[in-house]
Scaffold this active site. Structure first.
Site, PDB file in Angstrom:
ATOM      1  N   ALA A   8      16.160  18.027  -6.734  1.00 27.94           N
ATOM      2  CA  ALA A   8      15.421  18.978  -5.969  1.00 27.94           C
ATOM      3  C   ALA A   8      14.991  18.801  -4.582  1.00 27.94           C
ATOM      4  O   ALA A   8      14.255  19.526  -4.336  1.00 27.94           O
ATOM      5  CB  ALA A   8      14.232  19.501  -7.007  1.00 27.94           C
ATOM      6  N   THR A   9      15.431  17.454  -4.099  1.00 23.53           N
ATOM      7  CA  THR A   9      15.184  17.218  -2.817  1.00 23.53           C
ATOM      8  C   THR A   9      15.863  17.776  -1.903  1.00 23.53           C
ATOM      9  O   THR A   9      15.378  17.539  -0.399  1.00 23.53           O
ATOM     10  CB  THR A   9      15.129  15.492  -2.914  1.00 23.53           C
ATOM     11  N   TYR A 150      35.893  12.731  -8.142  1.00 24.73           N
ATOM     12  CA  TYR A 150      34.830  13.970  -8.021  1.00 24.73           C
ATOM     13  C   TYR A 150      35.504  15.116  -8.835  1.00 24.73           C
ATOM     14  O   TYR A 150      34.572  15.590  -9.865  1.00 24.73           O
ATOM     15  CB  TYR A 150      34.558  14.386  -6.867  1.00 24.73           C
ATOM     16  N   LYS A 154      33.469  16.608 -12.617  1.00 25.42           N
ATOM     17  CA  LYS A 154      32.938  18.205 -12.710  1.00 25.42           C
ATOM     18  C   LYS A 154      33.802  18.611 -13.658  1.00 25.42           C
ATOM     19  O   LYS A 154      33.132  19.724 -14.454  1.00 25.42           O
ATOM     20  CB  LYS A 154      33.124  18.639 -11.252  1.00 25.42           C
ATOM     21  N   THR A 185      25.302  22.210   2.422  1.00 25.48           N
ATOM     22  CA  THR A 185      24.100  21.446   2.118  1.00 25.48           C
ATOM     23  C   THR A 185      24.272  20.035   2.698  1.00 25.48           C
ATOM     24  O   THR A 185      25.172  19.952   3.562  1.00 25.48           O
ATOM     25  CB  THR A 185      23.885  21.246   0.473  1.00 25.48           C
ATOM     26  N   PHE A 187      25.733  17.849   1.189  1.00 20.41           N
ATOM     27  CA  PHE A 187      26.712  17.450   0.434  1.00 20.41           C
ATOM     28  C   PHE A 187      27.811  16.692   1.144  1.00 20.41           C
ATOM     29  O   PHE A 187      28.212  15.691   0.684  1.00 20.41           O
ATOM     30  CB  PHE A 187      27.501  18.621  -0.561  1.00 20.41           C
TER      31      PHE A 187
HETATM   32  P1  NDP Z   1      22.853  17.836  -1.739  1.00 24.44           P
HETATM   33  O1  NDP Z   1      23.149  16.569  -1.399  1.00 24.44           O
HETATM   34  O2  NDP Z   1      22.043  18.625  -0.701  1.00 24.44           O
HETATM   35  O3  NDP Z   1      21.679  17.493  -2.782  1.00 24.44           O
HETATM   36  C1  NDP Z   1      21.961  16.521  -4.020  1.00 24.44           C
HETATM   37  C2  NDP Z   1      20.904  16.451  -4.843  1.00 24.44           C
HETATM   38  O4  NDP Z   1      21.168  15.445  -5.871  1.00 24.44           O
HETATM   39  C3  NDP Z   1      19.844  15.579  -3.978  1.00 24.44           C
HETATM   40  O5  NDP Z   1      18.453  16.203  -4.166  1.00 24.44           O
HETATM   41  C4  NDP Z   1      19.918  14.358  -4.399  1.00 24.44           C
HETATM   42  O6  NDP Z   1      18.313  13.849  -4.361  1.00 24.44           O
HETATM   43  C5  NDP Z   1      20.249  14.583  -5.884  1.00 24.44           C
HETATM   44  N1  NDP Z   1      20.805  13.206  -6.459  1.00 24.44           N
HETATM   45  C6  NDP Z   1      22.112  12.677  -6.101  1.00 24.44           C
HETATM   46  N2  NDP Z   1      22.145  11.579  -6.699  1.00 24.44           N
HETATM   47  C7  NDP Z   1      21.204  11.121  -7.581  1.00 24.44           C
HETATM   48  C8  NDP Z   1      20.651  10.288  -8.422  1.00 24.44           C
HETATM   49  N3  NDP Z   1      21.462   9.253  -8.728  1.00 24.44           N
HETATM   50  N4  NDP Z   1      19.445  10.466  -9.166  1.00 24.44           N
HETATM   51  C9  NDP Z   1      18.722  11.745  -9.011  1.00 24.44           C
HETATM   52  N5  NDP Z   1      19.181  12.565  -8.075  1.00 24.44           N
HETATM   53  C10 NDP Z   1      20.172  12.357  -7.448  1.00 24.44           C
HETATM   54  O7  NDP Z   1      23.968  18.508  -2.242  1.00 24.44           O
HETATM   55  P2  NDP Z   1      23.941  19.917  -3.224  1.00 24.44           P
HETATM   56  O8  NDP Z   1      23.041  20.577  -3.178  1.00 24.44           O
HETATM   57  O9  NDP Z   1      25.112  20.573  -2.408  1.00 24.44           O
HETATM   58  O10 NDP Z   1      24.488  19.327  -4.655  1.00 24.44           O
HETATM   59  C11 NDP Z   1      23.799  19.820  -5.858  1.00 24.44           C
HETATM   60  C12 NDP Z   1      24.828  19.706  -6.746  1.00 24.44           C
HETATM   61  O11 NDP Z   1      25.921  21.099  -6.518  1.00 24.44           O
HETATM   62  C13 NDP Z   1      25.851  18.566  -6.901  1.00 24.44           C
HETATM   63  O12 NDP Z   1      25.967  18.610  -8.593  1.00 24.44           O
HETATM   64  C14 NDP Z   1      27.026  19.005  -6.426  1.00 24.44           C
HETATM   65  O13 NDP Z   1      28.133  18.194  -7.171  1.00 24.44           O
HETATM   66  C15 NDP Z   1      27.200  20.304  -6.797  1.00 24.44           C
HETATM   67  N6  NDP Z   1      28.136  21.341  -5.836  1.00 24.44           N
HETATM   68  C16 NDP Z   1      27.942  21.348  -4.442  1.00 24.44           C
HETATM   69  C17 NDP Z   1      28.707  22.026  -3.860  1.00 24.44           C
HETATM   70  C18 NDP Z   1      28.657  22.150  -2.385  1.00 24.44           C
HETATM   71  O14 NDP Z   1      29.774  22.618  -1.812  1.00 24.44           O
HETATM   72  N7  NDP Z   1      27.839  21.741  -1.884  1.00 24.44           N
HETATM   73  C19 NDP Z   1      29.767  23.100  -4.582  1.00 24.44           C
HETATM   74  C20 NDP Z   1      29.749  22.871  -5.869  1.00 24.44           C
HETATM   75  C21 NDP Z   1      28.988  22.000  -6.696  1.00 24.44           C
HETATM   76  P3  NDP Z   1      17.887  12.222  -4.049  1.00 24.44           P
HETATM   77  O15 NDP Z   1      19.105  11.981  -3.132  1.00 24.44           O
HETATM   78  O16 NDP Z   1      16.633  12.354  -3.548  1.00 24.44           O
HETATM   79  O17 NDP Z   1      18.047  11.585  -5.281  1.00 24.44           O
HETATM   80  C1  8X3 Z   2      31.862  20.761  -3.982  1.00 26.41           C
HETATM   81  C2  8X3 Z   2      32.816  21.720  -3.781  1.00 26.41           C
HETATM   82  O1  8X3 Z   2      35.203  21.989  -2.919  1.00 26.41           O
HETATM   83  O2  8X3 Z   2      34.071  20.393  -1.729  1.00 26.41           O
HETATM   84  O3  8X3 Z   2      31.701  20.821  -5.553  1.00 26.41           O
HETATM   85  O4  8X3 Z   2      34.559  19.967  -4.051  1.00 26.41           O
HETATM   86  S1  8X3 Z   2      34.286  20.758  -3.287  1.00 26.41           S
END
Ligand code: NDP
Ligand code: 8X3
Length: 250
Positions: A8-9, A150, A154, A185, A187
């Site tokens: 949630a960070t 990746y 998923k 984000t 990401f």
């Molecule tokens: P962010 O990088 O903004 O957020 C990722 C979050 O995951 C952070 O809060 C981070 O917290 C936490 N995290 C990562 N690794 C760990 C760990 N080892 N332990 C605990 N917490 C962890 O990315 P998104 O918000 O985009 O991603 C959130 C989810 O959505 C992921 O599962 C991603 O795969 C998925 N997703 C994202 C997409 C995109 O295009 N952005 C599309 C589809 C899915 P901290 O670093 O503080 O630990």
């Molecule tokens: C994140 C979306 O298309 O970059 O899960 O893999 S993509």
């Protein structure tokens, strides 16, 4: 209501925690970056909800078990778990891939989700009440070049959602698999290890989803009547047709 959001960070997890706080849910928020958790706690408390921050790495099984198995009594009745913590590390063909990146993705996206679910799901089963929302991805439905591990991680989330749904069925627990396309984000900054040009190129020429868009979709799934469950939901930017086809303006 108590909602637990992992990761949630930033990004989707942070937006989701805020959206649930807007509904009056008390929040358990987790992540590795404690400074951000404390900042989020203040922001959520300003919305008049109670907040418990848990600072752990989902890859560390012992830490996950110790922390979640010793939740204070008042926080044990978790109604909704959003398994969101996850990442992509690197983008390389398999023959050039970095095994450290592979391990980070597999350990976080698959094993971390399992460790957290293994501690929270029994609490839900005991109460015969609960909803787990697993954040999967379009990458769990389709593969694309240089994203093999990746995508595989998923795809595992997709299958775990399906199997959890069968296992949890007799307990009346809902399991929802949410699969976003491109969401802007942190990401891509994480995936490309701080390379701002590569990260920005990911979203160039089209309007990606925002974290808030995904959070609103999660809220939709979580506020349906008790007899209705969204099993699987794919949401995309309008300018994205599938994992690899985008309509970019330039
Ligand atoms: P962010 O990088 O903004 O957020 C990722 C979050 O995951 C952070 O809060 C981070 O917290 C936490 N995290 C990562 N690794 C760990 C760990 N080892 N332990 C605990 N917490 C962890 O990315 P998104 O918000 O985009 O991603 C959130 C989810 O959505 C992921 O599962 C991603 O795969 C998925 N997703 C994202 C997409 C995109 O295009 N952005 C599309 C589809 C899915 P901290 O670093 O503080 O630990
Ligand atoms: C994140 C979306 O298309 O970059 O899960 O893999 S993509």
């Amino acid at each position: 209501m108590i909602t637990l959001v992992t990761g949630a960070t930033s990004g989707i997890g942070e937006a989701t925690a805020k959206a649930f706080a807007g509904l009056g849910h008390n929040l358990i928020v987790t992540g590795r970056r404690n400074d951000r958790l404390q900042k989020l706690k203040k922001e959520l408390e300003a919305l008049n909800v109670e907040v418990l921050t848990l600072n752990f790495d989902v890859r560390n099984r012992k830490e996950v078990e110790t922390t979640l198995k010793s939740l204070p009594d008042k926080w044990q009745e978790v109604d909704i778990l959003v398994n969101n913590a996850g990442l992509a590390a690197g983008k390389e063909p398999i023959m050039n891939g970095n095994p450290d990146d592979w391990e980070q993705m597999i350990d976080t996206n698959i094993k971390g989700l399992l460790y957290v679910s293994r501690t929270v799901l029994p609490l839900m089963c005991a109460r015969r009440k609960g909803h787990i929302i697993n954040i999967c991805s379009i990458a769990g439905k389709e593969v694309y070049a240089e994203g093999g591990v990746y995508c595989a991680s998923k795809a595992a989330v997709d299958f775990l959602s399906k199997s959890m749904r069968i296992d949890a069925l007799p307990y009346g627990i809902k399991i929802t698999n949410v699969c976003p396309g491109a969401v802007e984000t942190e990401f891509s900054m994480v995936r490309f290890k701080g390379d701002t040009q590569k990260a920005a190129a990911t979203y160039k020429g089209f309007k990606p989803l925002t974290a808030k868009d995904v959070a609103q979709t999660i809220i939709y799934c979580s506020t349906l009547p008790p007899h209705v469950n969204i099993n699987d939901l794919v949401l995309m930017p309008t300018a994205q047709a599938n994992a690899t086809t985008f309509f970019r303006s330039e």
